[in-house]
Design a protein around this motif. Sequence first.
Motif, PDB file in Angstrom:
ATOM      1  N   ARG A  27      -4.903  -9.272   2.182  1.00 13.53           N
ATOM      2  CA  ARG A  27      -3.742  -9.796   1.443  1.00 13.53           C
ATOM      3  C   ARG A  27      -3.968  -9.630  -0.042  1.00 13.53           C
ATOM      4  N   PHE A  28      -3.034  -8.948  -0.691  1.00 15.06           N
ATOM      5  CA  PHE A  28      -3.106  -8.749  -2.133  1.00 15.06           C
ATOM      6  C   PHE A  28      -2.140  -9.700  -2.824  1.00 15.06           C
ATOM      7  N   GLN A  29      -2.684 -10.541  -3.697  1.00 13.05           N
ATOM      8  CA  GLN A  29      -1.862 -11.507  -4.436  1.00 13.05           C
ATOM      9  C   GLN A  29      -1.313 -10.810  -5.674  1.00 13.05           C
ATOM     10  N   ALA A  30      -0.084 -10.320  -5.585  1.00 17.62           N
ATOM     11  CA  ALA A  30       0.511  -9.567  -6.700  1.00 17.62           C
ATOM     12  C   ALA A  30       0.808 -10.489  -7.879  1.00 17.62           C
ATOM     13  N   SER A  31       1.148 -11.742  -7.577  1.00 14.97           N
ATOM     14  CA  SER A  31       1.509 -12.721  -8.601  1.00 14.97           C
ATOM     15  C   SER A  31       1.305 -14.094  -7.961  1.00 14.97           C
ATOM     16  N   PRO A  32       1.433 -15.178  -8.739  1.00 12.93           N
ATOM     17  CA  PRO A  32       1.268 -16.503  -8.113  1.00 12.93           C
ATOM     18  C   PRO A  32       2.222 -16.744  -6.949  1.00 12.93           C
ATOM     19  N   GLY A  33       3.403 -16.104  -6.978  1.00 12.74           N
ATOM     20  CA  GLY A  33       4.400 -16.392  -5.950  1.00 12.74           C
ATOM     21  C   GLY A  33       4.443 -15.428  -4.784  1.00 12.74           C
ATOM     22  N   ALA A  34       3.872 -14.227  -4.951  1.00  9.71           N
ATOM     23  CA  ALA A  34       4.065 -13.200  -3.922  1.00  9.71           C
ATOM     24  C   ALA A  34       2.762 -12.522  -3.549  1.00  9.71           C
ATOM     25  N   ASP A  35       2.568 -12.318  -2.253  1.00  7.42           N
ATOM     26  CA  ASP A  35       1.438 -11.492  -1.829  1.00  7.42           C
ATOM     27  C   ASP A  35       1.909 -10.481  -0.792  1.00  7.42           C
ATOM     28  N   TYR A  36       1.180  -9.378  -0.718  1.00 11.04           N
ATOM     29  CA  TYR A  36       1.540  -8.268   0.163  1.00 11.04           C
ATOM     30  C   TYR A  36       0.337  -7.891   1.020  1.00 11.04           C
ATOM     31  N   ALA A  37       0.627  -7.449   2.232  1.00  9.64           N
ATOM     32  CA  ALA A  37      -0.438  -7.007   3.118  1.00  9.64           C
ATOM     33  C   ALA A  37      -0.843  -5.578   2.784  1.00  9.64           C
ATOM     34  N   MET A  38      -2.130  -5.304   2.965  1.00  2.77           N
ATOM     35  CA  MET A  38      -2.662  -3.943   2.881  1.00  2.77           C
ATOM     36  C   MET A  38      -3.293  -3.641   4.240  1.00  2.77           C
ATOM     37  N   PHE A  39      -3.147  -2.410   4.692  1.00  8.46           N
ATOM     38  CA  PHE A  39      -3.674  -2.032   6.000  1.00  8.46           C
ATOM     39  C   PHE A  39      -4.729  -0.942   5.859  1.00  8.46           C
ATOM     40  N   ALA A  40      -5.745  -1.011   6.701  1.00  7.66           N
ATOM     41  CA  ALA A  40      -6.778   0.027   6.742  1.00  7.66           C
ATOM     42  C   ALA A  40      -7.188   0.240   8.200  1.00  7.66           C
ATOM     43  N   GLY A  41      -7.930   1.300   8.442  1.00  8.23           N
ATOM     44  CA  GLY A  41      -8.484   1.539   9.772  1.00  8.23           C
ATOM     45  C   GLY A  41      -7.822   2.666  10.543  1.00  8.23           C
ATOM     46  N   GLY A  42      -6.644   3.119  10.071  1.00 11.65           N
ATOM     47  CA  GLY A  42      -5.991   4.252  10.718  1.00 11.65           C
ATOM     48  C   GLY A  42      -5.024   3.901  11.834  1.00 11.65           C
ATOM     49  N   GLY A  43      -5.039   2.635  12.282  1.00 10.50           N
ATOM     50  CA  GLY A  43      -4.206   2.263  13.425  1.00 10.50           C
ATOM     51  C   GLY A  43      -2.712   2.267  13.142  1.00 10.50           C
ATOM     52  N   LEU A  44      -2.337   1.893  11.913  1.00  6.89           N
ATOM     53  CA  LEU A  44      -0.917   1.876  11.547  1.00  6.89           C
ATOM     54  C   LEU A  44      -0.355   3.306  11.562  1.00  6.89           C
ATOM     55  N   LEU A  45      -1.122   4.225  10.986  1.00  6.29           N
ATOM     56  CA  LEU A  45      -0.730   5.635  10.957  1.00  6.29           C
ATOM     57  C   LEU A  45      -0.637   6.199  12.377  1.00  6.29           C
ATOM     58  N   TRP A  46      -1.598   5.823  13.218  1.00  2.00           N
ATOM     59  CA  TRP A  46      -1.595   6.290  14.605  1.00  2.00           C
ATOM     60  C   TRP A  46      -0.351   5.772  15.338  1.00  2.00           C
ATOM     61  N   ALA A  47      -0.014   4.507  15.078  1.00  7.68           N
ATOM     62  CA  ALA A  47       1.166   3.914  15.720  1.00  7.68           C
ATOM     63  C   ALA A  47       2.438   4.676  15.327  1.00  7.68           C
ATOM     64  N   GLU A  48       2.529   5.056  14.039  1.00 10.39           N
ATOM     65  CA  GLU A  48       3.686   5.842  13.572  1.00 10.39           C
ATOM     66  C   GLU A  48       3.765   7.188  14.290  1.00 10.39           C
ATOM     67  N   THR A  49       2.614   7.831  14.419  1.00 11.74           N
ATOM     68  CA  THR A  49       2.561   9.136  15.090  1.00 11.74           C
ATOM     69  C   THR A  49       2.990   9.006  16.547  1.00 11.74           C
ATOM     70  N   ASP A  99      -1.715   1.477   2.792  1.00  8.11           N
ATOM     71  CA  ASP A  99      -1.226   1.282   4.164  1.00  8.11           C
ATOM     72  C   ASP A  99      -1.727   2.435   5.025  1.00  8.11           C
ATOM     73  N   ASP A 100      -3.056   2.493   5.217  1.00 11.05           N
ATOM     74  CA  ASP A 100      -3.690   3.658   5.845  1.00 11.05           C
ATOM     75  C   ASP A 100      -3.434   4.888   4.992  1.00 11.05           C
ATOM     76  N   GLY A 101      -3.359   4.654   3.716  1.00  9.05           N
ATOM     77  CA  GLY A 101      -3.099   5.680   2.722  1.00  9.05           C
ATOM     78  C   GLY A 101      -2.880   4.940   1.424  1.00  9.05           C
ATOM     79  N   LEU A 102      -2.629   5.667   0.365  1.00  9.76           N
ATOM     80  CA  LEU A 102      -2.348   5.046  -0.933  1.00  9.76           C
ATOM     81  C   LEU A 102      -0.973   5.503  -1.380  1.00  9.76           C
ATOM     82  N   LYS A 103      -0.116   4.539  -1.698  1.00 13.47           N
ATOM     83  CA  LYS A 103       1.216   4.866  -2.224  1.00 13.47           C
ATOM     84  C   LYS A 103       1.371   4.163  -3.570  1.00 13.47           C
ATOM     85  N   MET A 104       1.856   4.889  -4.562  1.00 13.92           N
ATOM     86  CA  MET A 104       2.078   4.295  -5.876  1.00 13.92           C
ATOM     87  C   MET A 104       3.362   4.846  -6.488  1.00 13.92           C
ATOM     88  N   THR A 105       4.094   3.967  -7.165  1.00 20.61           N
ATOM     89  CA  THR A 105       5.236   4.381  -7.988  1.00 20.61           C
ATOM     90  C   THR A 105       4.882   3.988  -9.412  1.00 20.61           C
TER      91      THR A 105
END
Length: 383
Positions: A139-161, A308-314
Amino acid sequence: MVSHHQGDNFYDGLPRETSFDHLTDLGRYTPLPDDWQIGVADIVNSTGEVAAGRYKTVNMVGAAVISAVMNALDGQPFPFVFGGDGAGFAIGPYDAAAAQQALAAVAVWARAEFDIGMRVALVPVADARAAGHDVQVARFQASPGADYAMFAGGGLLWAETEMKRQRYVVAPAAAGTIPDLTGLSCRWAHMKARNGKILSLVVAAMPGADAADVAEVYKQVIDVAEQLDRGGHPAPQVGMVSRWPPAGATLEAHAARGSGSLGAARRKALFEALVAWVLIRTGLKIGGFDARRYARVVADNADFRKLDDGLKMTLDCDAKTQTRLQAVLTAAADRGIVRFGMATQDEAMMTCIVPSILTDDHLHFIDGAAGGYTQAAAQMKTR
């Protein structure tokens, strides 16, 4: 109110990490329980939809998946990630039925409202592990009010495939089924680049690459991006800009109308946006709602970078930094560690989930305003 069992408190108990760069360290991730499921959703031919200029719609439908599941779970926290043209999440066994109904409803709604085809699937974590991929979450705490999940391990990508191979697919709900998308909106004006261009970046591990090598590349990329003003955050620090009428009012009406008329829902969205616009411009407060403060918190809460089993940035990026990022990634790609895609545009855009304007837990998903993540991923496939 849905009753939640002890087994579902797994995510509540995870520590919140405040430094994004620490999240390249796989030691900070916790494996999901074996009896959990991974939810995945994506838009069929999103590249074509984006090419046709429907990028705001693509983002809205991607975020609708998260909104529908959040509402189905009565706000119970669960790990999720927004992918631009879709979403991924994980869910405990007691919430799986509600999540499945939400996915089925969003798929039928996307087709009915926007003529967009969606794939949706629920994949057991145990199956991902049996196939040799873990599903770990932080869990990444972006700010005091909001946090976002981060995923690793390859399982999320495998599920998409697997979903794209028509496995684990959740069938669409009955025609006319409407998901509860309360709180889903996209009223903010696009965010113009201040440093040059809005850079959409998607990086993923090459099959068989060493996890430590991949993490090191992600860390290098994040370190380069950190040199930018506020780490390349595209949302203005002074607060988001509200324009009237908002570009997203019609889209929001599609999400909010339920079985009512589109025109009435659009008028309501326009009226609420007008009130917010006036409050931000004047600094007036109504019933405890401080619009200027809210506009600042929006920027703090936004998810402009994720793992999220990868790195995405804007990123709001200057030419020099873009060249440095390109050099780091090209070198890593040449060594067979990662593949990557980049797309640039003049603006970033935001899609929001706002449970209440009076609390600070509203969530804001950022993408390039020309369909950045979708375009970057399309380039990645051909590298």
